[in-house]
Motif scaffolding. Structure first.
Motif, short mmCIF file in Angstrom:
data_model
loop_
_atom_site.label_atom_id
_atom_site.label_comp_id
_atom_site.label_asym_id
_atom_site.label_seq_id
_atom_site.Cartn_x
_atom_site.Cartn_y
_atom_site.Cartn_z
N GLY A 155 0.75 -1.38 0.26
CA GLY A 155 0.19 -0.01 -0.05
C GLY A 155 0.77 1.10 -0.07
O GLY A 155 0.35 2.39 0.30
N ASP A 157 2.43 4.78 -0.97
CA ASP A 157 1.93 5.80 -1.87
C ASP A 157 2.77 6.36 -2.74
O ASP A 157 3.53 7.07 -2.42
N ASP A 159 3.36 6.72 -7.17
CA ASP A 159 2.94 6.51 -8.45
C ASP A 159 3.08 5.31 -9.40
O ASP A 159 2.43 4.86 -10.15
N GLY A 177 -7.56 -3.96 -6.10
CA GLY A 177 -7.90 -2.65 -5.77
C GLY A 177 -6.84 -2.02 -4.49
O GLY A 177 -6.90 -0.96 -4.37
N ASP A 178 -6.11 -2.99 -4.28
CA ASP A 178 -5.29 -3.02 -3.12
C ASP A 178 -4.13 -1.95 -3.64
O ASP A 178 -3.57 -1.22 -2.79
N LYS A 180 -2.08 0.60 -5.61
CA LYS A 180 -2.50 1.70 -6.65
C LYS A 180 -1.49 2.03 -7.47
O LYS A 180 -1.64 2.98 -8.63
#
Length: 265
Positions: A155, A157, A159, A177-178, A180
């Motif tokens: 998870g 953060d 890009d 969906g975990d 990103k």
């Protein structure tokens, strides 16, 4: 003939102008995670106006060495601010596979500390005056590729991340969906540290998890193809799977730049 010479002069002047505009700044930085000193290496082009994306560079199992620093400088030349991180603490490096393995295994065993060290480096990078803190990526080589993948699986953060000659960790588990971040993995088809089953399992999980994921398989290429000392290590430690490949190195770097251009623009 005159027209040809005129074009050559223009090309020469353009190259001089381009070189003159580059102002690559590099310096070592020290930061702390709890009581452990971490030694990073920052690189950026001071001639670029405004803020730009920041990219973390995670070293091979040898530790934070010149290979990682060189990649930070190359990223700076490409228009990013880059921070080569220290995952082992106190700038520790290994000069033998046995020691490298011990350092790497310890880092994965104490993953909580490794996560904290990665995130601390990310904070340092985001706070730099040249960095757009909302646009952060990471690249990793071998051990560093696996670290980067595990971070986004957990998870982080970011890009996007690019993993070069990397293992393909299947942990922590993910559900749809975990993840990103976008992921690009670039490996050699003749890397004996991998097997087709592991590649298939990883790719299947990425698809099931709805991850923006690409896997580039370089035909005939072995492990550590970006490290110019790979042949030296192969001979010194009798590891035939290690081999530098200039074409693969350049191709993978080009693919990385296209990847970051897509996700940051």
């Amino acid at each position: 003939m005159k027209n040809y010479l005129f074009k050559l002069v223009l090309l020469y002047l353009f190259s001089i102008t381009t070189v003159a505009h580059a102002d690559i700044h590099t310096h070592e930085i020290e930061y702390f995670n709890n009581s452990t000193k971490l030694k990073g290496y920052l690189a950026y082009d001071n001639a670029i106006q405004g803020k730009r994306p920041g990219i973390l560079v995670v070293h091979e199992w040898w530790g934070h060495n010149e290979h990682a620093r060189g990649r930070a400088r190359m990223l700076a030349e490409a228009g990013y601010t880059a921070l080569a991180v220290d995952m082992y603490g106190n700038g520790k490096t290994a000069n033998h596979p046995k020691k490298a393995g011990e350092l790497m295994n310890a880092a994965f065993k104490d993953w909580k500390t490794s996560q904290a060290r990665f995130n601390k480096a990310k904070e340092i990078l985001q706070a730099h005056k040249t960095v757009d803190s909302t646009r952060i990526g990471a690249i990793g080589f071998c051990f560093g590729g696996a670290v980067s993948i595990r971070m986004v699986r957990g998870g982080a953060d970011l890009d996007g991340i690019v993993a070069f000659h990397s293992s393909l960790p299947l942990e922590p588990p993910i559900t749809k969906g975990d993840v990103k971040a976008s992921i690009l993995v670039i490996n050699g088809s003749e890397d004996s540290f991998l097997n087709p089953e592991s590649v298939g399992s990883f790719a299947k999980e990425m698809v099931a998890g709805n991850v923006d994921f690409s896997y580039l398989n370089l035909a005939g290429i072995k492990h550590s193809f970006t490290n110019k000392r790979a042949d030296e290590f192969s001979k010194a430690f009798n590891i035939p799977n290690l081999e530098y490949n200039k074409q693969a190195d350049e191709q993978s770097w080009s693919e990385m730049q296209l990847f970051f251009k897509r996700i940051f623009n």
